[in-house]
Design an enzyme around this catalytic site. Structure first.
Site, PDB file in Angstrom:
ATOM      1  N   ASP A   9      14.618  -1.184  16.960  1.00  0.00           N
ATOM      2  CA  ASP A   9      13.418  -1.390  16.162  1.00  0.00           C
ATOM      3  C   ASP A   9      13.932  -1.871  14.792  1.00  0.00           C
ATOM      4  O   ASP A   9      15.086  -1.603  14.446  1.00  0.00           O
ATOM      5  CB  ASP A   9      12.659  -0.063  16.037  1.00  0.00           C
ATOM      6  CG  ASP A   9      11.523  -0.145  15.056  1.00  0.00           C
ATOM      7  OD1 ASP A   9      10.722  -1.089  15.169  1.00  0.00           O
ATOM      8  OD2 ASP A   9      11.437   0.722  14.162  1.00  0.00           O
ATOM      9  N   LEU A  10      13.119  -2.584  14.050  1.00  0.00           N
ATOM     10  CA  LEU A  10      13.594  -3.126  12.769  1.00  0.00           C
ATOM     11  C   LEU A  10      13.185  -2.232  11.587  1.00  0.00           C
ATOM     12  O   LEU A  10      14.033  -1.672  10.887  1.00  0.00           O
ATOM     13  CB  LEU A  10      13.047  -4.546  12.585  1.00  0.00           C
ATOM     14  CG  LEU A  10      13.437  -5.275  11.309  1.00  0.00           C
ATOM     15  CD1 LEU A  10      14.942  -5.509  11.233  1.00  0.00           C
ATOM     16  CD2 LEU A  10      12.702  -6.614  11.209  1.00  0.00           C
ATOM     17  N   ASP A  11      11.852  -2.097  11.407  1.00  0.00           N
ATOM     18  CA  ASP A  11      11.331  -1.343  10.259  1.00  0.00           C
ATOM     19  C   ASP A  11      11.691   0.144  10.396  1.00  0.00           C
ATOM     20  O   ASP A  11      11.251   0.798  11.335  1.00  0.00           O
ATOM     21  CB  ASP A  11       9.799  -1.475  10.200  1.00  0.00           C
ATOM     22  CG  ASP A  11       9.346  -2.911   9.951  1.00  0.00           C
ATOM     23  OD1 ASP A  11       9.892  -3.542   9.043  1.00  0.00           O
ATOM     24  OD2 ASP A  11       8.454  -3.385  10.674  1.00  0.00           O
ATOM     25  N   THR A  17      11.672  -1.050   5.460  1.00  0.00           N
ATOM     26  CA  THR A  17      10.498  -1.809   5.046  1.00  0.00           C
ATOM     27  C   THR A  17       9.246  -0.939   5.034  1.00  0.00           C
ATOM     28  O   THR A  17       8.216  -1.354   4.516  1.00  0.00           O
ATOM     29  CB  THR A  17      10.259  -3.008   5.983  1.00  0.00           C
ATOM     30  OG1 THR A  17      10.512  -2.564   7.304  1.00  0.00           O
ATOM     31  CG2 THR A  17      11.166  -4.165   5.645  1.00  0.00           C
ATOM     32  N   LYS A  45       3.542   4.111  11.140  1.00  0.00           N
ATOM     33  CA  LYS A  45       4.875   3.630  11.518  1.00  0.00           C
ATOM     34  C   LYS A  45       4.903   3.170  12.970  1.00  0.00           C
ATOM     35  O   LYS A  45       4.501   3.911  13.872  1.00  0.00           O
ATOM     36  CB  LYS A  45       5.926   4.712  11.286  1.00  0.00           C
ATOM     37  CG  LYS A  45       6.212   4.899   9.813  1.00  0.00           C
ATOM     38  CD  LYS A  45       7.404   5.789   9.564  1.00  0.00           C
ATOM     39  CE  LYS A  45       7.679   5.874   8.064  1.00  0.00           C
ATOM     40  NZ  LYS A  45       8.658   6.912   7.745  1.00  0.00           N
ATOM     41  N   SER A 114      10.558  -5.336  17.812  1.00  0.00           N
ATOM     42  CA  SER A 114       9.699  -4.929  16.696  1.00  0.00           C
ATOM     43  C   SER A 114       8.271  -5.406  16.901  1.00  0.00           C
ATOM     44  O   SER A 114       8.049  -6.494  17.416  1.00  0.00           O
ATOM     45  CB  SER A 114      10.242  -5.523  15.391  1.00  0.00           C
ATOM     46  OG  SER A 114       9.309  -5.366  14.343  1.00  0.00           O
ATOM     47  N   ALA A 115       7.316  -4.602  16.445  1.00  0.00           N
ATOM     48  CA  ALA A 115       5.908  -4.995  16.520  1.00  0.00           C
ATOM     49  C   ALA A 115       5.547  -5.964  15.394  1.00  0.00           C
ATOM     50  O   ALA A 115       4.463  -6.524  15.374  1.00  0.00           O
ATOM     51  CB  ALA A 115       5.033  -3.750  16.420  1.00  0.00           C
ATOM     52  N   SER A 116       6.488  -6.164  14.472  1.00  0.00           N
ATOM     53  CA  SER A 116       6.155  -6.933  13.264  1.00  0.00           C
ATOM     54  C   SER A 116       6.180  -8.440  13.470  1.00  0.00           C
ATOM     55  O   SER A 116       7.112  -8.985  14.068  1.00  0.00           O
ATOM     56  CB  SER A 116       7.131  -6.576  12.146  1.00  0.00           C
ATOM     57  OG  SER A 116       6.905  -7.417  11.034  1.00  0.00           O
ATOM     58  N   LYS A 145       3.334  -0.776  20.670  1.00  0.00           N
ATOM     59  CA  LYS A 145       3.895   0.533  20.996  1.00  0.00           C
ATOM     60  C   LYS A 145       2.775   1.563  20.847  1.00  0.00           C
ATOM     61  O   LYS A 145       1.967   1.402  19.936  1.00  0.00           O
ATOM     62  CB  LYS A 145       5.048   0.878  20.038  1.00  0.00           C
ATOM     63  CG  LYS A 145       6.206  -0.129  20.081  1.00  0.00           C
ATOM     64  CD  LYS A 145       7.162   0.109  18.912  1.00  0.00           C
ATOM     65  CE  LYS A 145       8.192  -1.008  18.844  1.00  0.00           C
ATOM     66  NZ  LYS A 145       9.087  -0.901  17.687  1.00  0.00           N
ATOM     67  N   GLU A 169      14.930   3.938  17.561  1.00  0.00           N
ATOM     68  CA  GLU A 169      13.539   3.967  17.062  1.00  0.00           C
ATOM     69  C   GLU A 169      13.307   5.043  16.018  1.00  0.00           C
ATOM     70  O   GLU A 169      13.827   6.143  16.137  1.00  0.00           O
ATOM     71  CB  GLU A 169      12.595   4.277  18.226  1.00  0.00           C
ATOM     72  CG  GLU A 169      11.751   3.132  18.697  1.00  0.00           C
ATOM     73  CD  GLU A 169      10.774   2.554  17.691  1.00  0.00           C
ATOM     74  OE1 GLU A 169      10.490   3.197  16.669  1.00  0.00           O
ATOM     75  OE2 GLU A 169      10.290   1.446  17.934  1.00  0.00           O
ATOM     76  N   ASP A 170      12.476   4.741  15.017  1.00  0.00           N
ATOM     77  CA  ASP A 170      12.129   5.752  14.007  1.00  0.00           C
ATOM     78  C   ASP A 170      10.683   6.235  14.149  1.00  0.00           C
ATOM     79  O   ASP A 170      10.292   7.163  13.452  1.00  0.00           O
ATOM     80  CB  ASP A 170      12.331   5.207  12.585  1.00  0.00           C
ATOM     81  CG  ASP A 170      11.272   4.183  12.219  1.00  0.00           C
ATOM     82  OD1 ASP A 170      11.010   3.282  13.048  1.00  0.00           O
ATOM     83  OD2 ASP A 170      10.692   4.293  11.137  1.00  0.00           O
TER      84      ASP A 170
HETATM   85  C1  G6P Z   1       6.269  -2.352  12.551  1.00  0.00           C
HETATM   86  C2  G6P Z   1       5.989  -1.347  11.452  1.00  0.00           C
HETATM   87  C3  G6P Z   1       4.513  -1.122  11.265  1.00  0.00           C
HETATM   88  C4  G6P Z   1       3.786  -2.464  11.111  1.00  0.00           C
HETATM   89  C5  G6P Z   1       4.044  -3.340  12.319  1.00  0.00           C
HETATM   90  C6  G6P Z   1       3.395  -4.703  12.191  1.00  0.00           C
HETATM   91  O1  G6P Z   1       6.050  -1.739  13.781  1.00  0.00           O
HETATM   92  O2  G6P Z   1       6.616  -0.109  11.709  1.00  0.00           O
HETATM   93  O3  G6P Z   1       4.299  -0.310  10.139  1.00  0.00           O
HETATM   94  O4  G6P Z   1       2.404  -2.267  10.953  1.00  0.00           O
HETATM   95  O5  G6P Z   1       5.452  -3.519  12.456  1.00  0.00           O
HETATM   96  O6  G6P Z   1       4.011  -5.408  11.151  1.00  0.00           O
HETATM   97  P1  G6P Z   1       3.491  -6.743  10.490  1.00  0.00           P
HETATM   98  O7  G6P Z   1       4.634  -7.158   9.604  1.00  0.00           O
HETATM   99  O8  G6P Z   1       3.280  -7.723  11.616  1.00  0.00           O
HETATM  100  O9  G6P Z   1       2.242  -6.452   9.781  1.00  0.00           O
HETATM  101 MG    MG Z   2      10.044   1.460  12.937  1.00  0.00          MG
END
Ligand code: G6P
Ligand code: MG
Length: 215
Positions: A9-11, A17, A45, A114-116, A145, A169-170
């Protein structure tokens, strides 16, 4: 286990972040007229952007139309992007680089799960893009997730079966996703929160391949 791939996982695992996400969500809450605590932020998170917004609005007892929600999420993201665009390699969390180098030198594949939707930009800013054989971000998945999709896609891009992969994972939702994917999971953070993981450590410092293969 026979270790062939590690999916990170990244964040909150490679970079902190979460603090920038929190600053941006808090700013949005304040604009909407309520306060949003760090404790409330824990629930965000690992959760997708829109799902995070739903949690935030519920915390403030606020209802918005779908169009308004899109505008609010976009506003939050523009603040967040502003924060992360100033990130530097110094913000890479301790132990990350050494572990990644060690894994790669030993033929173990590495991926980001990562979900980001900002994962690519963060990796560029901190100069780590080349350390990963596959990058699965919020653009590649449709289910957030705790759905295992992000990690299953990661394993697939590495060309590995889930049983050969370890996830780092955190987030509680992320640990659930990893276990549901049939992978070994190392939780990064608090044992009380991440107790379902096979191993919980406070950060990536000192993790050895020998230790991982024993899981
Ligand atoms: C990660 C973070 C979340 C965040 C998600 C989406 O999973 O832990 O806090 O909401 O990514 O990120 P984004 O950058 O696409 O808004
Ligand atoms: Mg995370």
């Amino acid at each position: 286990m026979e270790l062939k791939g590690c999916i990170f996982d990244l964040d909150g695992v490679i970079v902190d972040t979460a603090k920038y996400h929190y600053l941006a969500w808090k700013r949005l809450a304040q604009e909407l007229g309520f306060d949003f605590s760090e404790e409330q932020n824990e629930a965000l998170k690992g959760v997708s952007r829109m799902a995070s917004l739903e949690i935030l609005l519920a915390a403030g007892g606020i209802k918005k139309s779908e169009d308004e929600k899109t505008i609010l999420a976009t506003r939050k993201n523009s603040w967040y992007v502003d924060y992360i665009s100033r990130m530097t390699p110094e913000e890479i969390l301790p132990g990350s680089i050494i572990l990644l180098q060690n894994l790669r030198e030993n033929g173990i594949l590495t991926a980001i799960g990562s979900a980001s939707k900002n994962a690519g930009m963060i990796l560029d800013r901190i100069g780590l893009t080349k350390m990963f054989d596959a990058i699965v971000d919020g653009y590649k998945i449709t289910r957030a997730k705790p759905d295992p999709e992000v990690f299953l896609r990661g394993a697939k891009e590495l060309g590995l079966e889930p049983k050969y992969c370890i996830v780092f994972e955190d987030a509680v939702a992320g640990v659930e996703a990893a276990l549901d994917a049939g992978m070994i999971c190392v939780g990064i953070g608090d044992k009380n929160r991440l107790g379902k993981a096979h191993l919980v450590v406070s950060d990536l410092r000192g993790i050895t391949i020998e230790q991982l293969t024993k899981l």
